[in-house]
Write an enzyme that holds these catalytic residues in place. Sequence first.
Site, short mmCIF file in Angstrom:
data_model
loop_
_atom_site.label_atom_id
_atom_site.label_comp_id
_atom_site.label_asym_id
_atom_site.label_seq_id
_atom_site.Cartn_x
_atom_site.Cartn_y
_atom_site.Cartn_z
N ARG A 166 0.87 -1.17 0.00
CA ARG A 166 0.00 0.00 0.00
C ARG A 166 0.91 1.22 0.00
O ARG A 166 1.99 1.21 0.59
CB ARG A 166 -0.91 0.01 1.23
CG ARG A 166 -1.87 -1.17 1.32
CD ARG A 166 -2.71 -1.07 2.57
NE ARG A 166 -3.67 -2.17 2.67
CZ ARG A 166 -3.43 -3.33 3.27
NH1 ARG A 166 -2.25 -3.53 3.85
NH2 ARG A 166 -4.35 -4.27 3.32
N LYS A 190 -2.46 -2.80 7.86
CA LYS A 190 -3.67 -2.36 8.54
C LYS A 190 -3.88 -3.15 9.82
O LYS A 190 -3.66 -4.36 9.87
CB LYS A 190 -4.89 -2.53 7.62
CG LYS A 190 -4.94 -1.52 6.47
CD LYS A 190 -6.23 -1.66 5.69
CE LYS A 190 -6.33 -0.60 4.62
NZ LYS A 190 -7.60 -0.72 3.84
N HIS A 260 -1.60 3.30 -6.52
CA HIS A 260 -2.51 2.17 -6.32
C HIS A 260 -2.62 1.32 -7.59
O HIS A 260 -2.79 0.11 -7.51
CB HIS A 260 -3.88 2.66 -5.89
CG HIS A 260 -4.66 1.63 -5.12
ND1 HIS A 260 -4.25 1.13 -3.90
CD2 HIS A 260 -5.82 0.99 -5.42
CE1 HIS A 260 -5.13 0.23 -3.48
NE2 HIS A 260 -6.09 0.12 -4.38
N ARG A 263 0.09 -1.11 -7.57
CA ARG A 263 -0.23 -2.22 -6.66
C ARG A 263 -1.12 -3.23 -7.39
O ARG A 263 -0.94 -4.44 -7.27
CB ARG A 263 -0.92 -1.67 -5.42
CG ARG A 263 -1.42 -2.70 -4.41
CD ARG A 263 -1.86 -1.97 -3.15
NE ARG A 263 -2.83 -2.70 -2.34
CZ ARG A 263 -2.50 -3.55 -1.36
NH1 ARG A 263 -1.23 -3.79 -1.10
NH2 ARG A 263 -3.44 -4.13 -0.63
N HIS A 286 -4.44 -8.55 2.41
CA HIS A 286 -5.90 -8.58 2.49
C HIS A 286 -6.33 -9.57 3.56
O HIS A 286 -5.91 -10.73 3.55
CB HIS A 286 -6.52 -9.00 1.16
CG HIS A 286 -6.41 -7.96 0.08
ND1 HIS A 286 -6.56 -8.25 -1.25
CD2 HIS A 286 -6.17 -6.61 0.16
CE1 HIS A 286 -6.41 -7.14 -1.95
NE2 HIS A 286 -6.18 -6.14 -1.12
N TYR A 295 -9.43 -9.54 -8.72
CA TYR A 295 -8.47 -9.88 -9.77
C TYR A 295 -8.82 -11.17 -10.50
O TYR A 295 -8.05 -11.62 -11.34
CB TYR A 295 -7.06 -10.01 -9.18
CG TYR A 295 -6.58 -8.75 -8.50
CD1 TYR A 295 -6.18 -7.65 -9.24
CD2 TYR A 295 -6.56 -8.66 -7.11
CE1 TYR A 295 -5.76 -6.49 -8.62
CE2 TYR A 295 -6.13 -7.50 -6.48
CZ TYR A 295 -5.75 -6.42 -7.25
OH TYR A 295 -5.33 -5.27 -6.63
#
Length: 319
Positions: A166, A190, A260, A263, A286, A295
Amino acid sequence: MSLAPPRLANLFLDMLAAERGAAPNTLAAYRRDLEDYLAYLGEIGLAPGEVRPATVRAFLASLAERGLKASSAARRLSAVRQFHKFLYAEGHAGSDPSAAASGPKRARAVPKVLSTGDIDRLLAVARERAESGDGEAGSGKEGGGGSLAGKRMLCLLELLYATGLRVSELVSLPQAAARSRDRFLVVRGKGGKERLVPLTEAARRAAALYLGALEARGQAGRWLFPSDGAQGHLTRQVFARELKAVAGAAGLRADKISPHVLRHAFASHLLQNGADLRVVQELLGHSDIATTQIYTHVLDERLKGMVRDLHPLSDTEPS
């Protein structure tokens, strides 16, 4: 005696302003949605308190007939739901007819993806600037200038495309990440969760080259991409702006490029070359596989290609 529909709408808006602190723009959006809904009810001769679930479904169908996007219809349904919930709670209606209404299905957006050729052109320009001393970064608050700016951009691009970090994780990397002899990064993502991300040789060389230039300028410190700004490191906004400048020099459209998007390119190119979806999920950080499944269009195309190229009957002409 029941209140007129506009009066009920005003009471609802007053509640949003007083109890939820809704901003003027938010109230204006709710007002527009409710005016459209009340106009529909007026056309079919129903008061808000007389609405049934079938009425709400019919209203949603009318939105589709009028060509509203799914996102706009979903927002309008949200306003209608809150309005009817308010009427029921305040005793202006005997039930909430919108509770069971399901919103329109929104197609999941396919992420913008750069081709491997686009990435090659982008990196080629960055390498040329790192070697020649050309750089788009100024010598202001975000630091850099001359060859250091070129080396910083090359380091940013190589790390981002090699790891799929990120952008917030990338710009806040510590200098220790570039000094380590390990062939991976320990990234805190995160929720404070740590994950290991392998590094390519190209990324390690670019990081070592940039760190050497940084130390030569006496800028050794906590952050790999230091800045004089409040955060102490390069901001996402500045990186995005400088990236667009490099993209333009590479002949790519600026509106097609962002950190992004790189990424996304990392994830898509891995899947195109046979990587497992679960592995890509882990690399991207994730927590839910559903997030990585945006994807799957890449997997679909790869599987079609495999059947076309590898199936023994794929080239058989019908007799």
